[in-house]
Design a protein around this motif. Structure first.
Motif, PDB file in Angstrom:
ATOM      1  N   GLY A   1       0.796  -1.229   0.000  1.00  0.00           N
ATOM      2  CA  GLY A   1       0.000   0.000   0.000  1.00  0.00           C
ATOM      3  C   GLY A   1       0.828   1.278   0.000  1.00  0.00           C
ATOM      4  O   GLY A   1       0.317   2.352   0.315  1.00  0.00           O
ATOM      5  N   VAL A   2       2.148   1.178  -0.315  1.00  0.00           N
ATOM      6  CA  VAL A   2       2.996   2.380  -0.349  1.00  0.00           C
ATOM      7  C   VAL A   2       2.650   3.223  -1.576  1.00  0.00           C
ATOM      8  O   VAL A   2       2.638   4.454  -1.522  1.00  0.00           O
ATOM      9  CB  VAL A   2       4.493   1.993  -0.359  1.00  0.00           C
ATOM     10  N   ILE A   3       2.426   2.566  -2.692  1.00  0.00           N
ATOM     11  CA  ILE A   3       2.029   3.271  -3.917  1.00  0.00           C
ATOM     12  C   ILE A   3       0.795   2.582  -4.498  1.00  0.00           C
ATOM     13  O   ILE A   3       0.467   1.458  -4.109  1.00  0.00           O
ATOM     14  CB  ILE A   3       3.158   3.271  -4.981  1.00  0.00           C
ATOM     15  N   ARG A   4       0.146   3.280  -5.418  1.00  0.00           N
ATOM     16  CA  ARG A   4      -0.994   2.703  -6.119  1.00  0.00           C
ATOM     17  C   ARG A   4      -0.627   2.559  -7.592  1.00  0.00           C
ATOM     18  O   ARG A   4       0.218   3.298  -8.112  1.00  0.00           O
ATOM     19  CB  ARG A   4      -2.225   3.601  -5.984  1.00  0.00           C
ATOM     20  N   ARG A   5      -1.287   1.632  -8.255  1.00  0.00           N
ATOM     21  CA  ARG A   5      -1.028   1.386  -9.674  1.00  0.00           C
ATOM     22  C   ARG A   5      -1.146   2.703 -10.473  1.00  0.00           C
ATOM     23  O   ARG A   5      -0.346   2.980 -11.344  1.00  0.00           O
ATOM     24  CB  ARG A   5      -2.043   0.342 -10.175  1.00  0.00           C
ATOM     25  N   GLU A   6      -2.160   3.530 -10.109  1.00  0.00           N
ATOM     26  CA  GLU A   6      -2.375   4.791 -10.841  1.00  0.00           C
ATOM     27  C   GLU A   6      -1.184   5.736 -10.666  1.00  0.00           C
ATOM     28  O   GLU A   6      -0.873   6.519 -11.569  1.00  0.00           O
ATOM     29  CB  GLU A   6      -3.601   5.565 -10.364  1.00  0.00           C
ATOM     30  N   ASP A   7      -0.540   5.700  -9.477  1.00  0.00           N
ATOM     31  CA  ASP A   7       0.604   6.587  -9.251  1.00  0.00           C
ATOM     32  C   ASP A   7       1.739   6.237 -10.208  1.00  0.00           C
ATOM     33  O   ASP A   7       2.423   7.114 -10.747  1.00  0.00           O
ATOM     34  CB  ASP A   7       1.133   6.446  -7.813  1.00  0.00           C
ATOM     35  N   VAL A   8       1.957   4.935 -10.386  1.00  0.00           N
ATOM     36  CA  VAL A   8       3.032   4.492 -11.269  1.00  0.00           C
ATOM     37  C   VAL A   8       2.738   4.955 -12.690  1.00  0.00           C
ATOM     38  O   VAL A   8       3.590   5.534 -13.379  1.00  0.00           O
ATOM     39  CB  VAL A   8       3.175   2.955 -11.231  1.00  0.00           C
TER      40      VAL A   8
ATOM     41  N   ALA B   1       0.745   7.396 -13.651  1.00  0.00           N
ATOM     42  CA  ALA B   1       0.797   8.860 -13.752  1.00  0.00           C
ATOM     43  C   ALA B   1       2.249   9.334 -13.824  1.00  0.00           C
ATOM     44  O   ALA B   1       2.580  10.265 -14.577  1.00  0.00           O
ATOM     45  CB  ALA B   1       0.081   9.498 -12.569  1.00  0.00           C
ATOM     46  N   GLY B   2       3.127   8.683 -13.056  1.00  0.00           N
ATOM     47  CA  GLY B   2       4.544   9.061 -13.070  1.00  0.00           C
ATOM     48  C   GLY B   2       5.168   8.813 -14.435  1.00  0.00           C
ATOM     49  O   GLY B   2       5.910   9.654 -14.955  1.00  0.00           O
ATOM     50  N   ILE B   3       4.854   7.672 -15.017  1.00  0.00           N
ATOM     51  CA  ILE B   3       5.399   7.347 -16.343  1.00  0.00           C
ATOM     52  C   ILE B   3       4.827   8.304 -17.389  1.00  0.00           C
ATOM     53  O   ILE B   3       5.555   8.833 -18.241  1.00  0.00           O
ATOM     54  CB  ILE B   3       5.094   5.873 -16.701  1.00  0.00           C
ATOM     55  N   ASP B   4       3.510   8.573 -17.293  1.00  0.00           N
ATOM     56  CA  ASP B   4       2.884   9.500 -18.250  1.00  0.00           C
ATOM     57  C   ASP B   4       3.535  10.877 -18.175  1.00  0.00           C
ATOM     58  O   ASP B   4       3.817  11.500 -19.198  1.00  0.00           O
ATOM     59  CB  ASP B   4       1.376   9.647 -17.955  1.00  0.00           C
ATOM     60  N   TRP B   5       3.785  11.350 -16.939  1.00  0.00           N
ATOM     61  CA  TRP B   5       4.410  12.675 -16.779  1.00  0.00           C
ATOM     62  C   TRP B   5       5.796  12.667 -17.429  1.00  0.00           C
ATOM     63  O   TRP B   5       6.136  13.561 -18.193  1.00  0.00           O
ATOM     64  CB  TRP B   5       4.522  13.038 -15.293  1.00  0.00           C
ATOM     65  N   LEU B   6       6.571  11.605 -17.132  1.00  0.00           N
ATOM     66  CA  LEU B   6       7.947  11.554 -17.633  1.00  0.00           C
ATOM     67  C   LEU B   6       7.974  11.556 -19.166  1.00  0.00           C
ATOM     68  O   LEU B   6       8.725  12.324 -19.770  1.00  0.00           O
ATOM     69  CB  LEU B   6       8.655  10.312 -17.090  1.00  0.00           C
ATOM     70  N   VAL B   7       7.146  10.725 -19.790  1.00  0.00           N
ATOM     71  CA  VAL B   7       7.223  10.651 -21.254  1.00  0.00           C
ATOM     72  C   VAL B   7       6.546  11.855 -21.923  1.00  0.00           C
ATOM     73  O   VAL B   7       6.736  12.081 -23.107  1.00  0.00           O
ATOM     74  CB  VAL B   7       6.663   9.320 -21.827  1.00  0.00           C
TER      75      VAL B   7
END
Lengths: 206, 93
Positions: A36-43, A45-51
């Motif tokens: 429960g440290v991160i959620r699938r959506e966070d991962v 969203a992070g990848i979407d922001w980076l690319v």
């Protein structure tokens, strides 16, 4: 009585075609999700922001700095504030510091410890930036590396290598090329390459 | 101890088990403080789940390439810069 004494060969234990680093990253991700440290959506969203980031943002900063000396001074003093002034997203916490290449000084950037890079303004780093040969040779033989990238510097130019070892991300303002006088800011931005903002190439005016 | 821009500093030459951000090639080398950055959480404890406090001041330290690599081939003025946390620095004579 030991009936399995490892005197016989086993087939190597592998991950199939998946590289070890990818398997490790996947295992870490699954663990962090499970705990429960991160959620699938966070991962995602992070990848979407980076690319979604691109060197076009950095190029806009450089073009404005070439066109407007007062903006350049503000960019050198506080790159984050200068990016916000142009409506660009300077990203979360890492502090961006801009350095200027001149007739006398040439800067180039490396991260010897991993792959630190001003991703918010330049997008994902190129693969060579993350490679061991670049990371080791950029610090010990920068002039040799620059020659391989096609940058010929005179002996009168001082080479400064910036190793981004901690929380600062460095962005190079390359030299404005001869022949670019009278160009619009958009035309200037089109001359500014990703590699020139890492300090391994020099913009050319066609 | 805070180091002003221009101060000659030596990077501690000490072994460190575990994650740290001081590259080996500048350990034991003497350079000059070029910029004083802000303070940041300490990656040496943050890497293991702690909060990284107290924050540590970060400095941009410049070294002569020839001091770092004895057989450096480039110009004598060429420099290498690294960001080093305060607790790795000591004032050089």
């Amino acid at each position: 009585m030991n009936d399995h004494d490892h005197e016989h060969p086993h087939a190597a234990i592998t991950n199939g075609d998946e590289p070890a680093a990818a398997a490790r990253a996947r295992a870490l991700e699954e663990l962090l999700l499970e705990k429960g440290v991160i959620r699938r959506e966070d991962v995602r969203a992070g990848i979407d922001w980076l690319v979604s980031r691109s060197p076009a943002d950095g190029a806009r900063l450089v073009a404005r700095a070439w066109a407007d000396p007062e903006f350049k001074a503000r960019l050198l003093a506080d790159a984050r504030a200068a990016a916000l002034e142009l409506g660009l997203d300077p990203g979360p916490s890492p502090v961006v510091v801009a350095v200027e290449n001149t007739d006398a000084v040439h800067h180039m950037v490396v991260c010897t410890l991993c792959s630190c890079y001003p991703r918010a303004l330049l997008g994902p780093p190129p693969n060579w930036y993350k490679s061991l040969p670049y990371r080791s040779r950029a610090v010990s033989d920068p002039r040799g590396v620059l020659t391989e990238f096609g940058v010929e510097l005179g002996d009168d130019v001082e080479v400064r290598v910036l190793d981004s070892t901690a929380d600062i991300r460095y962005l190079v303002i390359p030299r404005r090329p001869a022949g670019s006088e009278g160009m619009s800011e958009a035309e200037l931005a089109s001359l500014v390459t990703r590699d020139s903002m890492i300090g391994v190439s020099a913009p050319q005016s066609a | 101890m805070t180091y002003r821009v221009g101060t000659r500093v030596r990077v501690a030459d000490r072994p460190h088990e575990g994650h740290h951000r001081t590259p080996g090639y500048v350990k034991g080398k003497t350079g000059r403080v070029e910029r004083m950055h802000a303070s940041f959480t300490n990656p040496e404890t943050r890497a293991y789940g702690a909060n990284g406090l107290p924050a540590q001041r970060l400095y941009l330290v410049g070294f002569a390439q020839r001091d770092v690599w004895p057989d450096y081939r480039g110009d004598a003025r060429d420099r290498i810069y690294a960001d080093v946390f305060e607790h790795w620095l000591e004032e050089a004579e």
